[in-house]
Scaffold this motif. Structure first.
Motif, mmCIF file in Angstrom:
data_model
loop_
_atom_site.group_PDB
_atom_site.id
_atom_site.type_symbol
_atom_site.label_atom_id
_atom_site.label_comp_id
_atom_site.label_asym_id
_atom_site.label_seq_id
_atom_site.Cartn_x
_atom_site.Cartn_y
_atom_site.Cartn_z
ATOM 1 N N VAL A 45 -10.940 3.686 -4.572
ATOM 2 C CA VAL A 45 -10.226 2.805 -3.630
ATOM 3 C C VAL A 45 -10.683 1.364 -3.822
ATOM 4 O O VAL A 45 -9.874 0.435 -3.806
ATOM 5 C CB VAL A 45 -10.455 3.277 -2.171
ATOM 6 N N ARG A 46 -11.978 1.175 -4.067
ATOM 7 C CA ARG A 46 -12.511 -0.162 -4.333
ATOM 8 C C ARG A 46 -11.783 -0.808 -5.505
ATOM 9 O O ARG A 46 -11.376 -1.967 -5.452
ATOM 10 C CB ARG A 46 -13.980 -0.024 -4.704
ATOM 11 N N TRP A 97 -8.834 -0.063 -6.682
ATOM 12 C CA TRP A 97 -7.420 -0.327 -6.381
ATOM 13 C C TRP A 97 -7.235 -1.478 -5.413
ATOM 14 O O TRP A 97 -6.241 -2.198 -5.462
ATOM 15 C CB TRP A 97 -6.707 0.952 -5.914
ATOM 16 N N ARG A 98 -8.219 -1.660 -4.520
ATOM 17 C CA ARG A 98 -8.151 -2.836 -3.631
ATOM 18 C C ARG A 98 -8.259 -4.102 -4.474
ATOM 19 O O ARG A 98 -7.530 -5.080 -4.263
ATOM 20 C CB ARG A 98 -9.283 -2.804 -2.597
ATOM 21 N N ASP A 102 -15.101 7.148 1.984
ATOM 22 C CA ASP A 102 -13.988 6.353 2.505
ATOM 23 C C ASP A 102 -13.218 7.229 3.492
ATOM 24 O O ASP A 102 -12.602 8.213 3.093
ATOM 25 C CB ASP A 102 -13.086 5.923 1.332
ATOM 26 N N HIS A 109 -1.454 2.640 -2.056
ATOM 27 C CA HIS A 109 -2.881 2.474 -1.691
ATOM 28 C C HIS A 109 -3.561 3.848 -1.632
ATOM 29 O O HIS A 109 -4.781 3.929 -1.502
ATOM 30 C CB HIS A 109 -3.016 1.756 -0.354
ATOM 31 N N VAL A 111 -4.761 7.110 -3.491
ATOM 32 C CA VAL A 111 -5.172 7.363 -4.873
ATOM 33 C C VAL A 111 -5.186 8.863 -5.134
ATOM 34 O O VAL A 111 -5.559 9.645 -4.260
ATOM 35 C CB VAL A 111 -6.594 6.776 -5.079
ATOM 36 N N GLY A 130 -3.446 5.112 -8.543
ATOM 37 C CA GLY A 130 -2.658 5.022 -7.312
ATOM 38 C C GLY A 130 -1.420 5.892 -7.467
ATOM 39 O O GLY A 130 -0.828 5.969 -8.545
#
Ligand code: AMP
Ligand code: MG
Length: 346
Positions: free
Chosen positions: A126-127, A129-130, A178, A268, A270, A277
């Motif tokens: 997620v990090r 993709w952010r 997360d 957002h 994943v 994503g």
């Protein structure tokens, strides 16, 4: 006999008129609404209660409980309990609160049921993709490879000893939890449970899109929950709603949060199995026994191939879903048999 029938009838009329059952004053229930920003999103509480003082104090206790959930789970602040746990990843068992142990246990159940499509260890991906979303560029291949080695729900073990103390082990250094796909639903459940303890069971809590509905409002079969699609990826769409009580309702999809890179839209959400994503434009609404379940399940449905949906839903009893391709109500919609009737605004 006649007198009994008359008395019973009298109380039924009182109940239908919205009087508080078991309430000494038998004052009619009135609706009170409260809102706060917690977990970085808008939290709404609607509550029916005999008086404003009691409603306000119950809502305050519910908001306080949500703050406690946020302080336990958030990955937006390094001082949350979950982030302290991540700091000790790879270093053996760490004592944790009953709340963190409970959420991790439930998360593990959803990972198991979804074959890892839902995974709270997805943090490293997620990090990336952010950052990709901010930069408008895909994550680098080696960074994705490194993240893939850290994401595995089976690397989380929750132990409870004979005296009820909880400890959690995260197997590898660098793991990051997360709770973005389960924390809001869990928070809604905790807030609703708090309202109930405070004597306000006729209530609904919504934490952004995750809803915990309690007992139905006076004279209604349930709470009206809007299911209208929103977000920049959707042009219009029908105005849909369902009426529910004592369930959780959550909607997940890529209509509001996504990144478009080289003409491809990545959600957002994943896929922990690939690190990418999700690109299938899916919108999933789940009605389940509580909002923790609906939150996690709605996210899992967005990751899973539609052919895997039935097996996944079967693994979580009492879970109903409507899954559709976002913005394409004419195509690809599937609804489970027990899903509440969807009503369309005239
Ligand atoms: P939701 O909006 O409930 O579908 O949750 C999406 C959020 O959950 C994302 O913003 C991430 O923080 C996190 N997340 C993304 N992918 C996953 C996944 N496969 N399993 C668990 N959490 C995820
Ligand atoms: Mg979710």
């Amino acid at each position: 006999m006649k007198v009994c029938a008359f008395i019973l009838g009298f109380f039924l009329v009182l109940a239908a008129g919205g009087l508080a059952p078991g309430c000494a004053s038998r004052a009619p229930l009135q609706r009170f609404d409260y809102a706060q920003v917690i977990m970085g999103v808008r939290v709404n509480i609607a509550a029916y209660c005999e008086n404003e003082v009691k409603a306000r104090s119950a809502a305050k206790a519910a908001f306080d409980e949500l703050v406690r959930v946020d302080n336990t789970l958030t990955d937006y602040r390094p001082d949350s309990e979950a982030m302290h746990l991540c700091d000790a990843a790879g270093q053996g068992p760490v004592p944790v609160s009953p709340m963190l142990a409970e959420v991790l246990r439930r998360a593990g159940e959803f990972s198991q049921a979804s074959g890892g499509a839902f995974d709270v260890t997805v943090g490293p991906m997620v990090r990336l993709w952010r950052a990709a979303r901010r930069a408008g560029r895909l994550p680098a291949a080696d960074a994705l490879d490194a993240a893939r080695t850290l994401v595995d729900w089976r690397s989380v073990s929750v132990h409870t000893d004979a005296s009820g103390e909880n400890a959690v082990t995260l197997a590898s250094p660098g793991m990051r939890l997360d709770f973005g796909a389960i924390g809001k639903g869990y928070g809604a459940d905790r807030a609703l449970a708090t309202l109930r303890v405070e004597g306000v069971p006729v209530a609904l809590v919504s934490v952004a899109g995750d809803i915990a509905a309690g007992d139905p409002p006076p004279g209604r079969p349930g709470w009206r929950v809007d299911m209208t699609e929103r977000g920049p990826a959707v042009a219009g769409g029908p105005h849909d709603w369902i009426e529910v009580s004592n369930v959780g309702v959550s909607t997940s999809g890529d209509t509001e949060q996504f990144v478009e890179i080289d003409g491809v839209r990545y959600s957002h959400i994943v896929d922990p199995r690939t690190g990418l994503g999700v690109t299938r434009h899916v919108l999933a609404t789940v009605v389940a026994r509580d909002a923790t379940t609906s939150d996690a399940a709605a996210t899992a449905l967005c990751v899973l191939d539609p052919l895997e949906h039935a097996r996944f839903l079967h693994a979580i009893p009492g879970t109903e879903a409507r899954v559709r391709l976002a913005g394409r109500p004419d195509f690809g919609e599937s609804v489970t048999r027990g899903f509440p009737t969807v009503r369309h605004e005239p």
